[in-house]
Design an enzyme around this catalytic site. Structure first.
Site, PDB file in Angstrom:
ATOM      1  CB  THR A   1      -0.819  -0.027   1.177  1.00 16.52           C
ATOM      2  OG1 THR A   1       0.065  -0.046   2.566  1.00 16.52           O
ATOM      3  CG2 THR A   1      -1.816  -1.056   1.309  1.00 16.52           C
TER       4      THR A   1
ATOM      5  CB  CYS B   1       0.960   2.044  10.383  1.00 15.61           C
ATOM      6  SG  CYS B   1      -0.069   1.893   9.158  1.00 15.61           S
TER       7      CYS B   1
ATOM      8  CB  CYS C   1      -1.686   1.195  12.692  1.00 14.20           C
ATOM      9  SG  CYS C   1      -2.669   1.807  11.424  1.00 14.20           S
TER      10      CYS C   1
ATOM     11  CB  CYS D   1      -1.237   5.166   8.245  1.00 17.80           C
ATOM     12  SG  CYS D   1      -2.900   4.440   8.716  1.00 17.80           S
TER      13      CYS D   1
ATOM     14  CB  CYS E   1      -2.230   4.958  13.080  1.00 19.23           C
ATOM     15  SG  CYS E   1      -0.750   4.633  12.002  1.00 19.23           S
TER      16      CYS E   1
END
Ligand code: ZN
Length: 350
Positions: free
Chosen positions: A35, A39, A43, A70, A73
């Site tokens: 992705t 994080c 998270c 992210c 988070c």
């Protein structure tokens, strides 16, 4: 030695990420190759496959490697939040008089409500309650040094004696149950585990381990946390409890088990000092008091030491008398001696 002094191993990071361990937030980030985001360890998002994760020691390193923060988070905010909280603590400690929330917020660059929220999340008290606790503590220290009550009040930064008494009201003991109203709203899970030092009661809140005690029945938890929901630990906690047992068996090894301590500002300071005593070494009560900037307060340091609820993990057994004799221990001298003996032999081996 604190965990921060050690480089964090890949397997520790993987474990912390797997457990969503909040105590590791800000110490590394987890990047996800599929992705392209990174994080914080805690998270709440679903866990990616381990083969798709990479660990970076800082958010900056992850960004340089092409990852984005992210949105859930918000790992970048965390480092900034933590700095703001630490700054506020040091301003409050240095302040001669009360500092309003607006003023603190302005200095951090946050809105008052956001500052209030992040401070409370990480410290467990609002900035105002924290400042009050500091002032009460200072006033009590002044009184011990023989100042008159009103001198002590003004020296501690209260505007008037009536404010002082308002804050002192019922708080002279400042017992932890006041901070959290006896654990109201908390769920505490426990286990009684056999060890080579005898049975150990281990209990944990959602935040971390809150009680470790030898030869103590679980009813003890009802006494310490009268309003908490107390239940026997399930499989989710088995791993944490195992780590505590390992730490009890090998007290000389450093550990990174999250702790949920509840004490007065002074007690928490003493407990933090205890955690800095390296395994295999000991300190006297006087040395402990001096290390917490309160030389001469060795009796107070002794009682803060005795108020420690988390045996072994907060190593109160490393405090002995100035003359070298073993001194007291809540669970008996024999266990204290054995813990120190194990730490010494661990040092000899390694
Ligand atoms: Zn995230």
């Amino acid at each position: 030695m604190t965990a921060q002094d050690n480089p964090i191993s890949e397997s520790q990071m993987a474990e912390a990420f797997r457990q969503r361990d909040r105590s590791w937030d800000g110490r590394f980030v987890v990047a996800v190759r599929t992705t392209h985001i990174y994080c914080r360890p805690s998270c709440p998002a679903r866990r990616p496959k381990p083969e798709n994760t990479r660990f970076y020691s800082s958010a900056e390193a992850a960004r340089q490697a092409g990852y984005r923060p992210c949105k859930r988070c918000r790992p970048d905010d965390f480092a900034r939040d933590r700095k703001a909280v630490m700054d506020v603590i040091s301003w409050l400690r240095d302040a001669e008089t009360a500092m309003p929330l607006d003023q603190l917020a302005e200095r951090t660059g946050y809105s008052p409500s956001h500052l209030q929220k992040i401070f409370k999340t990480s410290i467990g008290l609002s900035p105002a309650a924290y400042a009050r606790a500091l002032r009460v503590e200072r006033a009590r220290a002044e009184l011990r040094n023989g100042k008159s009550v009103s001198d002590a009040i003004y020296a501690a930064g209260f505007e008037s004696p009536s404010r002082f008494y308002e804050n002192m009201d019922g708080r002279l003991g400042m017992t932890p149950s006041i901070w959290r109203k006896g654990g109201e709203g908390m769920t505490i899970r426990w286990v009684e585990a056999p060890t080579t030092l005898g049975p150990v009661l281990i209990a944990a809140s959602e935040k971390g381990v809150c009680r470790v005690a030898f030869n103590t029945p679980p009813e003890d938890l009802t006494r310490l946390f009268p309003k908490a929901t107390i239940v026997e630990g399930d499989a989710d906690f088995a791993d944490l409890f195992q780590r505590v047992v390992a730490a009890v068996e090998n007290p000389g090894r450093s550990h990174d088990i999250p702790l949920d301590v509840q004490g007065t500002v002074f007690q928490e300071r003493i407990w933090a000092e205890l955690c800095k005593i390296p395994p295999g070494e000991t300190r006297s009560y006087g040395q402990l008091a001096a290390a917490s900037d309160k030389p001469g307060a060795s009796r107070a340091a002794g009682s803060a030491n005795g108020a420690n609820r988390i045996a072994v993990l907060i190593p109160c057994h490393r405090v002995i008398r100035a003359d070298g004799s073993i001194g007291g221990y809540a669970f008996g001298e024999e266990i204290k001696r054995e813990l120190l003996r194990r730490e010494n032999s661990a040092q000899d081996d390694g």
